[in-house]
Scaffold this motif. Structure first.
Motif, PDB file in Angstrom:
ATOM      1  N   ALA A 355       0.229  -0.730  -4.523  1.00  0.00           N
ATOM      2  CA  ALA A 355       0.248  -0.359  -5.942  1.00  0.00           C
ATOM      3  C   ALA A 355       1.235  -1.218  -6.712  1.00  0.00           C
ATOM      4  O   ALA A 355       0.959  -1.656  -7.844  1.00  0.00           O
ATOM      5  CB  ALA A 355       0.601   1.119  -6.080  1.00  0.00           C
ATOM      6  N   GLY A 356       2.409  -1.464  -6.126  1.00  0.00           N
ATOM      7  CA  GLY A 356       3.406  -2.305  -6.789  1.00  0.00           C
ATOM      8  C   GLY A 356       2.902  -3.723  -6.982  1.00  0.00           C
ATOM      9  O   GLY A 356       3.077  -4.322  -8.060  1.00  0.00           O
ATOM     10  N   LEU A 357       2.279  -4.277  -5.946  1.00  0.00           N
ATOM     11  CA  LEU A 357       1.716  -5.622  -6.034  1.00  0.00           C
ATOM     12  C   LEU A 357       0.665  -5.704  -7.129  1.00  0.00           C
ATOM     13  O   LEU A 357       0.664  -6.629  -7.959  1.00  0.00           O
ATOM     14  CB  LEU A 357       1.109  -6.009  -4.684  1.00  0.00           C
ATOM     15  N   SER A 358      -0.233  -4.719  -7.153  1.00  0.00           N
ATOM     16  CA  SER A 358      -1.313  -4.722  -8.142  1.00  0.00           C
ATOM     17  C   SER A 358      -0.766  -4.644  -9.566  1.00  0.00           C
ATOM     18  O   SER A 358      -1.188  -5.416 -10.453  1.00  0.00           O
ATOM     19  CB  SER A 358      -2.260  -3.545  -7.874  1.00  0.00           C
ATOM     20  N   LEU A 359       0.171  -3.733  -9.805  1.00  0.00           N
ATOM     21  CA  LEU A 359       0.703  -3.531 -11.156  1.00  0.00           C
ATOM     22  C   LEU A 359       1.465  -4.756 -11.643  1.00  0.00           C
ATOM     23  O   LEU A 359       1.257  -5.238 -12.771  1.00  0.00           O
ATOM     24  CB  LEU A 359       1.607  -2.301 -11.187  1.00  0.00           C
ATOM     25  N   ILE A 360       2.360  -5.280 -10.815  1.00  0.00           N
ATOM     26  CA  ILE A 360       3.179  -6.413 -11.244  1.00  0.00           C
ATOM     27  C   ILE A 360       2.318  -7.648 -11.474  1.00  0.00           C
ATOM     28  O   ILE A 360       2.476  -8.358 -12.473  1.00  0.00           O
ATOM     29  CB  ILE A 360       4.298  -6.684 -10.224  1.00  0.00           C
ATOM     30  N   GLU A 361       1.377  -7.908 -10.561  1.00  0.00           N
ATOM     31  CA  GLU A 361       0.494  -9.068 -10.744  1.00  0.00           C
ATOM     32  C   GLU A 361      -0.319  -8.933 -12.035  1.00  0.00           C
ATOM     33  O   GLU A 361      -0.507  -9.906 -12.768  1.00  0.00           O
ATOM     34  CB  GLU A 361      -0.440  -9.221  -9.547  1.00  0.00           C
ATOM     35  N   ALA A 362      -0.816  -7.729 -12.307  1.00  0.00           N
ATOM     36  CA  ALA A 362      -1.640  -7.524 -13.503  1.00  0.00           C
ATOM     37  C   ALA A 362      -0.841  -7.785 -14.778  1.00  0.00           C
ATOM     38  O   ALA A 362      -1.325  -8.449 -15.711  1.00  0.00           O
ATOM     39  CB  ALA A 362      -2.208  -6.106 -13.500  1.00  0.00           C
ATOM     40  N   VAL A 363       0.395  -7.273 -14.823  1.00  0.00           N
ATOM     41  CA  VAL A 363       1.205  -7.441 -16.038  1.00  0.00           C
ATOM     42  C   VAL A 363       1.681  -8.886 -16.176  1.00  0.00           C
ATOM     43  O   VAL A 363       1.717  -9.440 -17.290  1.00  0.00           O
ATOM     44  CB  VAL A 363       2.386  -6.459 -16.036  1.00  0.00           C
ATOM     45  N   VAL A 364       2.052  -9.506 -15.068  1.00  0.00           N
ATOM     46  CA  VAL A 364       2.450 -10.921 -15.115  1.00  0.00           C
ATOM     47  C   VAL A 364       1.286 -11.777 -15.612  1.00  0.00           C
ATOM     48  O   VAL A 364       1.454 -12.643 -16.478  1.00  0.00           O
ATOM     49  CB  VAL A 364       2.930 -11.391 -13.722  1.00  0.00           C
TER      50      VAL A 364
END
Length: 570
Positions: A355-364
């Motif tokens: 979940a952390g990977l998905s969220l951070i990648e999406a916002v970046v």
């Protein structure tokens, strides 16, 4: 009274307690009362001591069995000495239970000084003396209960061995070995399979019901700057309990302006719950849609907060960020589970990281895709506890972090964090593990108390990456390696709040710190796993805020306290 004494004597005689086991149980009880990272409430200490006694008793019985079967047959003594030894053993067996009770009471009385010292070190109130005196009775009840359970298992094993010997005409050793394998397999299946499955199923059901609960302080927002509000692509009812609390919490523009005495913006809070979409990527995509809908690119900064367990975002952290930025910020998060954080740590670490990977990648990627003529907000990552592990999952290392975002604040990182561990292991020679120095503090810093960075002008190349970790936080220092290996933090002078009398004992220290995990917030703010009062200093350091000194801290600390008067921690 005589009847009670007779019953107890008969019960102990029938149970034939092991003197060696009781001696080891007493030693284990003493160890459990020794100084550890945090003070414990009397009922929790009673449980810890009772379990320790049961483990000690088991070790004592095992040692006695090995002695009788391997060593004793090879030793010959005069029959008069042997008879005297048997009489002494019989007397010890009858008196040992009473001695154990007296010992527990006196040992608890002597341990009061240790526990009071630990309480003083973490600035926690000393418990009343009478509370300590309840510990022996809780411990005895737990010990006897576990002993009864163990005797029941042994009785089942013996009955099984007798049955298969009669039915299959097996030899004694064959039947015992078969019985041992069968009982061990059943116990392993129960402990490793049935119990965890039932536990996690029950936890899922309870947490699922709690996730849908309505709480009085969580109301549907009326401003478009919040998920679930007017025009939002996310339904407020789908955010989960913690998501609804986060979205409806915090001061609005008018309250911020009044409190700060200057013009403030309406803070943006965006969130997607488990029921908002089916997968992590879909929930992250919803957050990106919300960023576009609220024109979050116009804000000075966007803060990504990978959540812990139930989807919780510390309201102290969110409010501190909004106060320091005068509302010129968007905070985003997603929910990946509705299990409490400590259960998620056991069962859902992979989910947290995904979940952390998905969220951070999406916002970046969202920020990178903004048109060249559009303002690009600063991008920060905040995380607490399991949220730090979720945040780290998006990066390959410190270089990747520095190339991707504009600052990071991670508080109370678990010992299993990949990047944290690699940095600590490669710390500069001579720096302590509780507050390591990496590359002279130029790239990343560690701190027990980020107040040390007020008015600090030592070189720190932006973007700032800051880990805040307490010397008394068992979440930071617990690792299975402690079973047989002394951790570096116990080989060094004690950090802030740790009792100097705490020392390493193989196996025993592991169980002590494991017990502290269940009491991680048992101290006061600034110790253990409580970081609320250090978020202001930590955030000012991570963002490189100019002019941050003692006066500024006192001003914002007062404002933060006022802002949090009507907000529950959750």
């Amino acid at each position: 009274m005589n009847t009670i004494v007779t019953v107890l004597r008969g019960w102990w005689t029938r149970w034939h307690p092991s003197v060696t086991g009781l001696v080891m149980a007493a030693l284990a009880a003493w160890v459990s009362l020794m100084p550890s990272l945090l003070p414990r409430a009397w009922h929790y200490q009673g449980i810890v001591t009772g379990v320790s006694m049961a483990v000690g008793y088991g070790v004592g019985v095992a040692l006695r069995t090995l002695w009788q079967r391997l060593a004793a047959p090879r030793i010959r003594v005069h029959r008069d000495l042997d008879a005297l030894g048997n009489r002494l053993l019989a007397f010890a067996r009858l008196s040992a239970p009473y001695v154990l009770v007296v010992y527990l009471i006196t040992a608890t009385a002597t341990a009061i000084r240790w526990q009071d010292q630990v309480s003083d070190l973490v600035e926690s109130p000393r418990p009343p003396w009478a509370d300590y005196m309840r510990i022996p009775w809780i411990a005895l009840a737990v010990f006897v209960g576990l002993l009864v359970l163990a005797r029941g298992i042994r009785a089942a094993y013996r009955a099984f061995v007798r049955t298969i010997r009669r039915r299959f005409n097996l030899g004694e050793y064959t039947a015992r070995l078969t019985g041992f394998v069968v009982i061990a397999a059943l116990l392993f299946g129960v402990v490793d399979g049935v119990v965890p499955r039932l536990f996690f199923e029950a936890a899922n059901r309870v947490s699922g019901v709690q996730n849908d609960e309505r709480v009085p302080d969580a109301t549907r927002p009326t401003t478009p700057e919040r998920s679930g509000g007017p025009g939002s692509v996310v339904d407020f009812d789908d955010l989960g309990m913690q998501g609804r609390r986060f979205i409806s919490g915090g001061l609005d523009q008018a309250a911020l302006t009044d409190l700060l005495g200057e013009d403030a913006l309406e803070p943006i809070r965006l969130y997607a719950g488990l029921e908002s979409a089916a997968t992590d990527d879909e929930r992250s995509a919803l957050v990106v849609e919300e960023l576009n809908r609220t024109r979050a690119w116009e804000r000075d900064s966007v803060v990504i907060v990978p959540t812990t367990g139930t989807g919780w975002i510390n309201p102290h952290a969110a409010q501190a960020i909004e106060l320091l930025s005068a509302g010129d910020v968007a905070i985003v998060g997603t929910q990946y589970s509705y299990l409490p954080s400590w259960i998620s740590f056991l069962a859902d670490r992979e989910k947290a990281e995904a979940a952390g990977l998905s969220l951070i990648e999406a916002v970046v990627n969202w920020r990178e895709s903004l048109p060249p003529d559009v303002h690009r907000p600063n991008l920060y990552v905040y995380g607490e506890s399991l949220g730090t592990q979720a945040g780290e999952a998006a990066f390959s290392g410190i270089r990747d972090i520095r190339n991707t975002v504009d600052g990071v604040l991670w508080m109370g990182p678990p010992n299993s964090n990949r990047i944290w561990k690699s940095l600590v292991e490669r710390r500069d020679p001579g720096s302590p593990v509780t507050e390591p120095v990496y590359a002279d503090g130029l790239l990343v810093r560690f701190s027990e108390d980020p107040a040390e960075f007020r008015s600090d002008d030592t070189p720190w190349i932006p973007p700032h990456v800051l880990y805040v970790q307490h010397a008394t936080d068992p979440v930071v220092w617990w690792t299975p390696n402690m079973l047989f290996e002394r951790p570096a933090w116990l080989a060094e002078p004690p950090g802030k709040g740790r009792h100097p009398g705490m020392f390493y004992m193989p196996v025993l220290t592991f169980f002590q710190v494991t017990a502290d995990l269940g009491n991680a917030i048992g101290g006061s703010q600034g110790y253990g796993h409580l970081y609320d009062h250090q978020i202001l200093d930590g955030w000012a350091a991570a963002t490189g805020r100019e002019g941050w000194d003692d006066d500024e801290f006192r001003r914002f600390a007062r404002l933060h306290d006022l802002a949090m008067e009507t907000q529950a921690r959750g």
